[in-house]
Design an enzyme around this catalytic site. Sequence first.
Site, PDB file in Angstrom:
ATOM      1  N   GLN A  56     -12.655  -4.862  -6.093  1.00  0.00           N
ATOM      2  CA  GLN A  56     -12.281  -4.524  -4.712  1.00  0.00           C
ATOM      3  C   GLN A  56     -13.472  -4.557  -3.757  1.00  0.00           C
ATOM      4  O   GLN A  56     -13.302  -4.747  -2.554  1.00  0.00           O
ATOM      5  CB  GLN A  56     -11.571  -3.164  -4.630  1.00  0.00           C
ATOM      6  CG  GLN A  56     -12.438  -1.966  -4.957  1.00  0.00           C
ATOM      7  CD  GLN A  56     -12.411  -1.589  -6.414  1.00  0.00           C
ATOM      8  OE1 GLN A  56     -11.940  -2.356  -7.248  1.00  0.00           O
ATOM      9  NE2 GLN A  56     -12.897  -0.407  -6.732  1.00  0.00           N
ATOM     10  N   GLY A  59     -14.386  -7.567  -1.100  1.00  0.00           N
ATOM     11  CA  GLY A  59     -13.823  -7.701   0.237  1.00  0.00           C
ATOM     12  C   GLY A  59     -13.624  -6.396   0.975  1.00  0.00           C
ATOM     13  O   GLY A  59     -13.145  -6.393   2.103  1.00  0.00           O
ATOM     14  N   HIS A  60     -13.985  -5.282   0.403  1.00  0.00           N
ATOM     15  CA  HIS A  60     -13.724  -3.965   1.015  1.00  0.00           C
ATOM     16  C   HIS A  60     -14.995  -3.136   1.029  1.00  0.00           C
ATOM     17  O   HIS A  60     -15.141  -2.239   0.209  1.00  0.00           O
ATOM     18  CB  HIS A  60     -12.633  -3.236   0.226  1.00  0.00           C
ATOM     19  CG  HIS A  60     -11.960  -2.136   0.994  1.00  0.00           C
ATOM     20  ND1 HIS A  60     -12.407  -0.844   1.004  1.00  0.00           N
ATOM     21  CD2 HIS A  60     -10.864  -2.143   1.781  1.00  0.00           C
ATOM     22  CE1 HIS A  60     -11.603  -0.090   1.741  1.00  0.00           C
ATOM     23  NE2 HIS A  60     -10.661  -0.865   2.222  1.00  0.00           N
ATOM     24  N   PHE A  61     -15.872  -3.273   1.816  1.00  0.00           N
ATOM     25  CA  PHE A  61     -16.072  -4.257   2.882  1.00  0.00           C
ATOM     26  C   PHE A  61     -17.415  -4.940   2.639  1.00  0.00           C
ATOM     27  O   PHE A  61     -18.366  -4.252   2.258  1.00  0.00           O
ATOM     28  CB  PHE A  61     -16.088  -3.566   4.245  1.00  0.00           C
ATOM     29  CG  PHE A  61     -14.779  -2.913   4.594  1.00  0.00           C
ATOM     30  CD1 PHE A  61     -13.744  -3.668   5.116  1.00  0.00           C
ATOM     31  CD2 PHE A  61     -14.580  -1.563   4.388  1.00  0.00           C
ATOM     32  CE1 PHE A  61     -12.536  -3.067   5.450  1.00  0.00           C
ATOM     33  CE2 PHE A  61     -13.381  -0.966   4.710  1.00  0.00           C
ATOM     34  CZ  PHE A  61     -12.356  -1.712   5.243  1.00  0.00           C
ATOM     35  N   LEU A  66     -16.692   0.257   0.340  1.00  0.00           N
ATOM     36  CA  LEU A  66     -15.993   1.544   0.295  1.00  0.00           C
ATOM     37  C   LEU A  66     -14.834   1.425  -0.680  1.00  0.00           C
ATOM     38  O   LEU A  66     -14.110   0.428  -0.667  1.00  0.00           O
ATOM     39  CB  LEU A  66     -15.431   1.920   1.670  1.00  0.00           C
ATOM     40  CG  LEU A  66     -16.417   2.088   2.819  1.00  0.00           C
ATOM     41  CD1 LEU A  66     -15.662   2.329   4.123  1.00  0.00           C
ATOM     42  CD2 LEU A  66     -17.372   3.229   2.536  1.00  0.00           C
TER      43      LEU A  66
END
Length: 154
Positions: A56, A59-61, A66
């Site tokens: 994750q 792309g987050h972020f 986070l």
Amino acid sequence: MTVLASNDPPTAVLNAEQIMGLLPHRYPFALVDRVLEHVPGERAVALKNVTFNEPQFQGHFPGRPLMPGVLIVEAMAQVGGLIVTQMPDLPKGLFVFAGIDGVRFRRPVVPGDQLRITCELLSLKRKRFGKVKAEATVDGQLVCSGELMFSLVD
């Protein structure tokens, strides 16, 4: 019941292999690394180590990773599942996450953090529907809390 004193280092009541024997989740959705306390039908305390190489964070972020709130809630649900699914005298089947009430996010969770998740059974109806109170902390600070519901799927 096994409980650790607050000054004891976290040792596993259930290790990763044992957890995989109790929960159906697998990578990348296996979000419970270690169980510190487990009383089926009552309470569970577990750890989730948040690492930068989890998918994750691509792309987050970018530039500011986070942990998505939905994954914090999912980790809490998996710990809650340990309470509900291991109760004696319940029909066999799959307990699934069925709802959330009053979930609040208090602070960000980032790679390097260790989530400590505590869940307590609030109710069980007709041996099919369970509700747990869940809290996640990092370094003793509350990061997320709420009530989670489970339903037995035959």
